[in-house]
Design a protein around this motif. Structure first.
Motif, PDB file in Angstrom:
ATOM      1  N   LYS A 261       0.799  -1.215   0.000  1.00  0.00           N
ATOM      2  CA  LYS A 261       0.000   0.000   0.000  1.00  0.00           C
ATOM      3  C   LYS A 261       0.837   1.273   0.000  1.00  0.00           C
ATOM      4  O   LYS A 261       0.289   2.369  -0.001  1.00  0.00           O
ATOM      5  CB  LYS A 261      -0.925   0.017   1.229  1.00  0.00           C
ATOM      6  N   SER A 262       2.153   1.124   0.028  1.00  0.00           N
ATOM      7  CA  SER A 262       3.004   2.299   0.178  1.00  0.00           C
ATOM      8  C   SER A 262       2.871   3.269  -0.988  1.00  0.00           C
ATOM      9  O   SER A 262       3.111   4.463  -0.835  1.00  0.00           O
ATOM     10  CB  SER A 262       4.471   1.873   0.340  1.00  0.00           C
ATOM     11  N   ASP A 263       2.471   2.760  -2.164  1.00  0.00           N
ATOM     12  CA  ASP A 263       2.303   3.663  -3.302  1.00  0.00           C
ATOM     13  C   ASP A 263       1.017   4.479  -3.207  1.00  0.00           C
ATOM     14  O   ASP A 263       0.763   5.356  -4.033  1.00  0.00           O
ATOM     15  CB  ASP A 263       2.323   2.876  -4.609  1.00  0.00           C
TER      16      ASP A 263
ATOM     17  N   TYR B 264       1.332  -1.136  13.348  1.00  0.00           N
ATOM     18  CA  TYR B 264       1.862  -0.731  12.044  1.00  0.00           C
ATOM     19  C   TYR B 264       0.787  -0.786  10.969  1.00  0.00           C
ATOM     20  O   TYR B 264       0.658   0.119  10.150  1.00  0.00           O
ATOM     21  CB  TYR B 264       3.036  -1.639  11.651  1.00  0.00           C
ATOM     22  N   ILE B 265      -0.019  -1.869  10.986  1.00  0.00           N
ATOM     23  CA  ILE B 265      -1.015  -2.033   9.927  1.00  0.00           C
ATOM     24  C   ILE B 265      -2.117  -0.985  10.060  1.00  0.00           C
ATOM     25  O   ILE B 265      -2.655  -0.504   9.050  1.00  0.00           O
ATOM     26  CB  ILE B 265      -1.610  -3.469   9.946  1.00  0.00           C
ATOM     27  N   ALA B 266      -2.466  -0.574  11.306  1.00  0.00           N
ATOM     28  CA  ALA B 266      -3.473   0.470  11.486  1.00  0.00           C
ATOM     29  C   ALA B 266      -2.963   1.802  10.945  1.00  0.00           C
ATOM     30  O   ALA B 266      -3.706   2.548  10.289  1.00  0.00           O
ATOM     31  CB  ALA B 266      -3.842   0.597  12.962  1.00  0.00           C
ATOM     32  N   ALA B 267      -1.684   2.113  11.210  1.00  0.00           N
ATOM     33  CA  ALA B 267      -1.100   3.348  10.681  1.00  0.00           C
ATOM     34  C   ALA B 267      -1.016   3.312   9.160  1.00  0.00           C
ATOM     35  O   ALA B 267      -1.268   4.319   8.480  1.00  0.00           O
ATOM     36  CB  ALA B 267       0.287   3.561  11.285  1.00  0.00           C
ATOM     37  N   ILE B 268      -0.684   2.140   8.613  1.00  0.00           N
ATOM     38  CA  ILE B 268      -0.601   1.995   7.151  1.00  0.00           C
ATOM     39  C   ILE B 268      -1.971   2.194   6.521  1.00  0.00           C
ATOM     40  O   ILE B 268      -2.121   2.875   5.502  1.00  0.00           O
ATOM     41  CB  ILE B 268      -0.013   0.610   6.799  1.00  0.00           C
TER      42      ILE B 268
END
Length: 444
Positions: free
Chosen positions: A165-167, A182-186
């Motif tokens: 999902k970084s893009d 981490y996944i919630a922030a992502i």
């Protein structure tokens, strides 16, 4: 009297007896047994003391106890006796300690990365965090770690890469809680910049026109119907949509959205209709990744078809466990060429979700009248949620082709595979409705 042996043979026999006796008494035999008697000598046994003859009337003293002979190599060399080697239990203990240490280390690493006990930070307040334009994933991780949103910038970068999902990360202001997983922030970053305290709820199953009315009623800015006609970021043709599709119906994911804060698609300090549509489209893409489409494709159905089926399921089902059953009925009717007979498609076409449909409306030959026309309607009739999308992509493996409201369990349905059973279920419902004075039965 002789035994017939030669003197040499008798000599060899005597020497062999002496050798055996010496071996039993611990004496050393020097030389080799090969080569005859001239090449073999026997070390003579030390003289033994004469046996004492007990005198009459005296007590006999027992002979002294013989000590166990010390091994020759130890006695002659004077070397210390070696202690026994470590036992098997010692080795097992070392292996167990090593395995426990490794398990603790692995547990710590996995816990640090996947954070099974972390949450979304909702209970730790909220803070506004700005992600500058042009920030890399590593820089975003550093910003979040400095604000105590996540514990490690390095692990955040790793998890963001794994998520794919970084893009989708964009510059802007975000609302985060301390100690988020981490996944919630992502997920928060992937949803787009939107950091205000206000929220807007898009209910599962609602059509664009229904959502537009709620948007206007809440006093929000922008024309939601106009904003949800098309989008440069969402080409429905890639999902198998026919060329005649004229809006984003079905692809506007239902959820609770934060509509405060500034974004590139906002006006003033609040998110406008176009901003909300952008967030919904991103949420749809994100949730669609969780849905395997292989089974639907094996039935020659496109993603657009699955979304359409999911929108029908969303309108028909009130009990969650029935989602896959209703989806199965739709699949089975499509396979057998039976009209779906779902009146929700006519309600969508006429934008009438509250009053009874007329006989004229139910008989009118339109693309959305599934009582008359076979196959799916031209497109989705609302915004399906994740569970309905999953059910539409993988329905239950059952032979049902009928269902009718179950009067004994309000909100549920009675499913059947034959017309005879279906008629019995219909008659039961009619009797219960008559007993309720023409109203919806509340139970048996």
């Amino acid at each position: 009297m002789t035994d017939g042996r030669s003197p040499e043979e008798r000599e060899r026999a005597r020497l062999e007896r002496e050798r055996r006796r010496a071996t039993r008494n611990g004496d050393t035999v020097a030389g080799s047994t090969e080569g005859g008697p001239s090449r073999k000598t026997i070390v003579p046994e030390a003289p033994r003391p004469p046996k004492a003859t007990p005198q009459p009337g005296s007590r006999q003293t027992p002979p002294p106890r013989r000590e166990k002979p010390v091994p020759r190599e130890t006695a002659e060399s004077g070397a210390a006796v070696q202690p026994p080697r470590a036992g098997r239990h010692t080795r097992r203990r070392a292996v167990a300690i090593f395995a426990a240490t490794a398990a603790v280390a692995i547990f710590w690493v996995l816990t640090s990365i996947f954070q099974p006990f972390a949450g979304d930070g909702a209970g730790n307040g909220s803070m506004r965090v700005n992600i500058p334009r042009g920030s890399s994933v590593a820089e975003i991780g550093k910003i979040l770690a400095e604000n105590e949103v996540v514990p490690s910038a390095r692990i955040f970068k790793l998890r963001a890469g794994w998520s794919g999902k970084s893009d989708e990360f964009e510059a802007g202001d975000y609302l985060f809680g301390k100690g988020m997983s981490y996944i919630a922030a992502i997920d928060r970053l992937a949803a787009g910049p939107n950091a205000g305290p206000s929220t807007f709820i898009v209910i599962e199953g609602r059509s664009r026109r229904e959502t537009a009315r709620e948007w206007a009623k809440a006093g929000r800015s922008g024309d939601y119907l106009q904003a949800s006609l098309t989008s440069s970021s969402q080409n429905l043709r890639r999902y198998g949509a026919p060329s005649g599709v004229k809006n984003l119906e079905g692809f506007l994911f239902p959820a609770t959205y934060d509509t405060g804060g500034k974004t590139g698609e906002a006006t003033g300090d609040n998110l406008d209709a176009a901003g909300l549509v952008a967030l919904q489209l991103k949420a749809f893409k994100r949730n669609l990744r969780q849905i395997p489409m292989s089974y639907a494709r094996s039935k020659n159905l496109t993603t657009f078809d699955v979304v359409t089926i999911a929108s029908l399921v969303e309108r028909e089902v009130q009990v969650p466990r029935e989602r896959k059953l209703v989806a199965a009925v739709i699949y089975n009717r499509l396979k057998q060429g039976i009209p779906l007979g779902i009146d929700a498609t006519t309600r969508f076409e006429t934008d009438n979700w509250t009053t009874p449909l007329t006989n004229a409306q139910l008989r009118k030959d339109t693309p959305y009248n599934t009582r008359i026309n076979r196959g799916l309607p031209p497109g989705p009739i609302g915004s399906p949620g994740l569970e309905s999308l999953k059910a539409a992509a993988r329905p239950a493996r059952v032979g049902f082709i009928y269902y009718v409201a179950n009067p004994c369990k309000p909100g549920s349905h009675s499913f059947s595979s034959t017309a005879e059973q279906f008629q019995r279920d219909v008659e039961r419902y009619k009797r219960a409705r008559e007993a309720a004075g023409g109203k919806q039965p509340s139970g048996c």
